[in-house]
Design a protein around this motif. Structure first.
Motif, PDB file in Angstrom:
ATOM      1  N   GLY A   1       4.608   0.251  -2.891  1.00 57.48           N
ATOM      2  CA  GLY A   1       4.809  -0.329  -4.243  1.00 57.48           C
ATOM      3  C   GLY A   1       5.744  -1.726  -3.950  1.00 57.48           C
TER       4      GLY A   1
ATOM      5  N   ASP B   1       5.926 -15.036   3.265  1.00 59.90           N
ATOM      6  CA  ASP B   1       7.037 -15.790   3.075  1.00 59.90           C
ATOM      7  C   ASP B   1       8.147 -15.264   3.029  1.00 59.90           C
ATOM      8  OD1 ASP B   1       5.276 -17.989   3.763  1.00 59.90           O
ATOM      9  OD2 ASP B   1       5.274 -18.480   1.722  1.00 59.90           O
ATOM     10  N   ASN B   2       8.154 -14.024   2.498  1.00 63.54           N
ATOM     11  CA  ASN B   2       9.308 -13.265   2.244  1.00 63.54           C
ATOM     12  C   ASN B   2       9.636 -12.208   3.258  1.00 63.54           C
ATOM     13  OD1 ASN B   2       7.726 -13.710  -0.711  1.00 63.54           O
ATOM     14  ND2 ASN B   2      10.030 -13.818  -0.952  1.00 63.54           N
TER      15      ASN B   2
ATOM     16  N   ILE C   1      17.747  -7.079  -0.589  1.00 62.16           N
ATOM     17  CA  ILE C   1      17.266  -7.320   0.561  1.00 62.16           C
ATOM     18  C   ILE C   1      16.805  -6.109   1.126  1.00 62.16           C
ATOM     19  CG2 ILE C   1      18.037  -8.279   2.999  1.00 62.16           C
ATOM     20  CD1 ILE C   1      20.235  -9.613   1.105  1.00 62.16           C
TER      21      ILE C   1
ATOM     22  N   MET D   1       6.023  -5.203  -3.589  1.00 61.09           N
ATOM     23  CA  MET D   1       4.997  -6.557  -3.629  1.00 61.09           C
ATOM     24  C   MET D   1       5.749  -7.640  -3.041  1.00 61.09           C
ATOM     25  SD  MET D   1       2.523  -4.288  -4.795  1.00 61.09           S
ATOM     26  CE  MET D   1       1.254  -5.499  -5.360  1.00 61.09           C
ATOM     27  N   THR D   2       5.135  -8.137  -2.174  1.00 65.75           N
ATOM     28  CA  THR D   2       5.656  -9.221  -1.414  1.00 65.75           C
ATOM     29  C   THR D   2       4.569 -10.047  -0.783  1.00 65.75           C
ATOM     30  OG1 THR D   2       7.651  -9.843  -0.313  1.00 65.75           O
ATOM     31  CG2 THR D   2       6.332  -8.298   0.654  1.00 65.75           C
ATOM     32  N   SER D   3       5.039 -11.267  -0.228  1.00 67.63           N
ATOM     33  CA  SER D   3       4.193 -12.163   0.605  1.00 67.63           C
ATOM     34  C   SER D   3       4.703 -12.325   1.961  1.00 67.63           C
ATOM     35  CB  SER D   3       4.195 -13.367  -0.198  1.00 67.63           C
ATOM     36  OG  SER D   3       5.421 -14.275   0.025  1.00 67.63           O
TER      37      SER D   3
ATOM     38  N   PRO E   1      14.094 -12.855  -0.887  1.00 67.24           N
ATOM     39  CA  PRO E   1      14.012 -14.025  -1.391  1.00 67.24           C
ATOM     40  C   PRO E   1      13.787 -15.099  -0.442  1.00 67.24           C
ATOM     41  CG  PRO E   1      15.924 -13.314  -2.438  1.00 67.24           C
ATOM     42  CD  PRO E   1      15.618 -12.422  -1.368  1.00 67.24           C
ATOM     43  N   THR E   2      12.520 -15.939  -0.583  1.00 64.98           N
ATOM     44  CA  THR E   2      12.028 -17.018   0.547  1.00 64.98           C
ATOM     45  C   THR E   2      13.166 -17.855   1.123  1.00 64.98           C
ATOM     46  OG1 THR E   2      10.153 -17.189  -1.084  1.00 64.98           O
ATOM     47  CG2 THR E   2      10.348 -18.530   0.809  1.00 64.98           C
TER      48      THR E   2
ATOM     49  N   ASP F   1       0.817  -1.207   0.051  1.00 64.27           N
ATOM     50  CA  ASP F   1       0.062  -0.223  -0.024  1.00 64.27           C
ATOM     51  C   ASP F   1       1.053   1.366  -0.151  1.00 64.27           C
ATOM     52  OD1 ASP F   1      -2.383  -1.635   0.138  1.00 64.27           O
ATOM     53  OD2 ASP F   1      -2.894  -1.058   2.164  1.00 64.27           O
TER      54      ASP F   1
ATOM     55  N   GLN G   1      15.330  -9.649  -8.055  1.00 68.63           N
ATOM     56  CA  GLN G   1      15.320 -10.345  -6.799  1.00 68.63           C
ATOM     57  C   GLN G   1      17.043 -10.125  -6.124  1.00 68.63           C
ATOM     58  OE1 GLN G   1      13.266 -13.343  -5.079  1.00 68.63           O
ATOM     59  NE2 GLN G   1      12.308 -13.882  -7.321  1.00 68.63           N
TER      60      GLN G   1
END
Lengths: 487, 487
Positions: A184, A190-191, A326, A186-188, A347-348, A181, A323
């Motif tokens: 920008g 898990d990351n 960090i 965009m991640t999940s 990265p996961t 929000d 990617q």
């Protein structure tokens, strides 16, 4: 017989039982070598009289000594120090525990000699700090409300058990939404690893990325505690100039022709200490170089939330299509330094590795705090706090810079910062900041002497002047004191 | 012209302003290489029509793009992507962020592959764990009361500012008193660092003491997360046998003839995992060897407070007249795992060095929690909690061992532990613990498969069976399930 009356010291007011006190006294005499293996202990009757306690208490003490393997009872002879205990050489005790660091019983490494800004700062009420938030604005009551509510709600107090080293699932989801929000990225979940402030993100990433003699590129001027973290890994720091467009990426490119660089540490938003913002051009080029040379970009975006004039630049992480980035951020910095909470995005597999290392360091974060912040992200409290403090800090920045402009024309050169909580102020060469700092201290004002910002290749008569933790009245007061001292 | 209608995605429900969304969409197109340097952007009128938003919003978006250095306005020609931006090669995006760990944009080290016991445990309601406390007993309401009281009392919310990396002064004083009262460790606040549980003490000490290829002596069986911490420093682990009197100090003595050992890690009170207590004889000899060979003793006394039958042995630290011992303990372990708090005691200079390192890791602990625990030490709450839980855990140990004795005669060999929160249980060789663990899981019972306790030189068909976190009813239920599965 030993002078037990003076050797055995008991304290009737202590919470520890009398017989345990007596037992412990004997253990001490044995371990110091005053009592030797096979030495006889006085009979319970005699000792009881000597030190004025009940005979049964002495008997209990001897039983305890025997059960712990310090003494043995020999039938019809009495109680003796265990014969098979190793002999202890009688030694003079060190005077006290406060050793001066020169003579130690074992060796260790101490290469941490960093100047810490906050120590003397802690006790001062009026302080021009490094750029800390105003903790008086922190929504502590709201936080306490969540603490209480969560501590009551959870059946069986599950939140008190061991949790994930990556942090609360709810908070990681909340941070993922928040990053998307606001900037920008965009991640999940898990990351995302929830850290104890951005410092821990820097530490974990450095430990995973760097080995002794590896190269990491950093700014010529740089955040000192990041430099120290990188040095602690044994890596070489390659210093890259920083100008008004941020890290000089062309200079980095030249170095990359000759050297393998494992990582680049960069604070693109408001460089520490000089507060400059990295240009879009350089951002793109840095990402291109990272892809080509396969290095990691350690992006420290510790105060993204504070940007006053236009919208802040999006982080490198938001345009990192390969990617390489960090991304490290802090919530502590926007709420209160002592509420240690932050995040690392990567990265996961990198995040998994970082979580495993984190488990070795402190196992996990504070679940109660993490769950509470998750709720406060979701119910808009975090956002409200950001908006409120952004508005207040902008007013403070404007006032602070206005006074610097008007009253310190000769003494201080600065550029009004677009964001962040401090003004990078270069003092006239004739002004001795150490003297200023000492004089200010006598007038009740903390101001640093600038040593914190210097390193082996950067030394300038400047310091960060934090404006955010002072209200309007305090800003005027602090700068009035400073003005008087400088004149 | 590009198909902007599908390329530009806006979300009218998002909290982020429309013009910022448009701006961010353009930045994304530029950084992906869809839009190239010098490419013209559509006029505001055309774009506004295409994507159905107000023309002024587009204008605002373009202004933002320009101010951030992504675009430039050329008079009477329109808005263009900044000509001097570096060219971005068009690349296919990775499918998603959840990379499988094989192909990465940069390299890092991941040598942390430890089996973590707590992960699957977290979600189970009925669990025979590693020996965790019962969090339902933790005085959370009392802790919350202190949180609230402290958060209200402090003028100016000073507790929210940066504090000392060594921890709260008050808590260090309280811990010094507590260590003297309960276990004869005479120390001063200057010799104490407040940690986030004993894990952090082990980590900090290891980082200061050990370098690659240094030797550290540890038990043949040992606490796994300590082994991992030592390996992480690059040190060699020398395995020392552990029998029913603890670490075999004679074996250590032989090794010391041939090798320089920097440190010995020992859990003399209740060895992990086997729960044996070290004999007085060996304690004295270990101290004598440490003095002679100048190594540090890292004494992990994580559950001193739980001892049922006689008084616990005093720690090595209480009879360490030569200052060889670094003493590590936990309060988390006695209250609740997620309340991360513990302590490390050592020579002043060592503690200073550890505090400096700790500052690089996470700067400081949670001041609010530290101040609250200081109050709870002072007002007797900590002591009350210890006494209460000690009594309850003793009952649970007795019941647990009684059932093991009666119902698992053939299947499990064990010695009733004098203290601690788990029974070291050796299963009959024909019992496959992995199968048992899986079968139990299907019946709603967590029980580990024992892998956590194995290492490169220790492998036995055994595991720690924690009894403390289960009440009487749960103990019966858990062991009934286990019995059915084993048969």
């Amino acid at each position: 017989m030993l002078p037990y009356k003076s050797l055995i010291q008991i304290d009737r007011d202590a919470s520890i039982a009398l017989h345990i006190q007596v037992c412990n006294n004997f253990i001490s005499l044995i371990t110091k070598g005053t009592l030797l293996p096979s030495d006889a202990l006085p009979s319970s009757r005699i000792l009881a009289e000597l030190i004025g306690i009940n005979r049964n208490t002495v008997k209990l003490a001897y039983e305890e000594l025997i059960s712990q393997g310090w003494a043995e009872s020999i039938e019809r002879k009495g109680v003796f120090v265990l014969s098979k205990l190793p002999l202890v050489a009688k030694t003079a005790l060190p005077e006290n525990n406060k050793s001066d660091g020169t003579h130690h019983a074992f060796q260790w490494t101490n290469h941490f000699t960093h100047v810490v800004l906050s120590k003397s700062l802690q006790k001062t009420t009026l302080a021009i700090d490094d750029g800390f938030p105003d903790v008086r604005l922190a929504p502590v009551d709201e936080l306490m409300r969540e603490y209480r509510s969560i501590s009551r709600k959870f059946y069986g107090k599950g939140f008190l058990k061991y949790g994930s080293a990556k942090g609360s699932d709810k908070l990681r989801s909340a941070i993922a939404r928040y990053l998307s929000d606001t900037r920008g990225v965009m991640t999940s979940p898990d990351n995302i690893l929830v850290t104890k402030g951005s410092q821990m993100g820097i530490y974990l990433a450095a430990q995973l990325l760097l080995h002794p003699a590896d190269h990491i590129a950093v700014g010529l001027s740089n955040y000192r505690l990041a430099d120290d973290v990188f040095r602690h890994t044994g890596a070489n720091l390659l210093r890259i100039p920083v100008d008004d467009k941020g890290l000089d990426v062309d200079h980095l490119e030249e170095i990359l022709q000759r050297k393998k660089v494992k990582a680049v540490y960069v604070i693109p938003h408001h460089h520490l200490p000089t507060t400059v913002t990295m240009s879009s051009e350089r951002r793109l080029k840095l990402l291109t170089l990272a892809k080509e040379h396969r290095f990691a970009i350690l992006e420290d975006d510790y105060d993204f939330d504070f940007h006053y004039d236009n919208k802040p630049y999006l982080p490198l992480a938001s345009i990192d299509h390969n990617q390489n980035v960090i991304y490290i951020g802090s919530i502590s910095k926007t709420f209160a330094p002592a509420l240690r909470i932050g995040f690392m995005v990567g990265p996961t597999a990198f995040i998994e590795a970082a979580a495993s290392l984190r488990e070795l360091i402190d196992r996990q974060g504070d679940t109660l705090m993490e769950e509470s912040f998750a709720v406060m992200f979701d119910n808009g409290e975090v956002d409200r706090h950001f908006r409120k403090s952004l508005k207040i800090y902008k007013q403070r920045r404007d006032l602070f810079c206005q006074i610097l402009q008007a009253d310190f024309t000769q003494e201080i050169k600065f550029t009004t910062p677009e964001g962040g909580l401090a003004v990078w102020s270069t003092f006239h060469e004739k002004i001795d900041l150490t003297k200023i700092s000492e004089a200010a201290s006598k007038k009740g004002l903390f101001i640093d002497n600038g040593d914190f910002y210097k390193n082996e290749s950067f030394s300038t008569n400047a310091l960060r002047m934090g404006f955010a933790s002072l209200d309007e009245h305090e800003i005027e007061k602090a700068l009035t004191i400073l003005k008087k001292i400088i004149q």
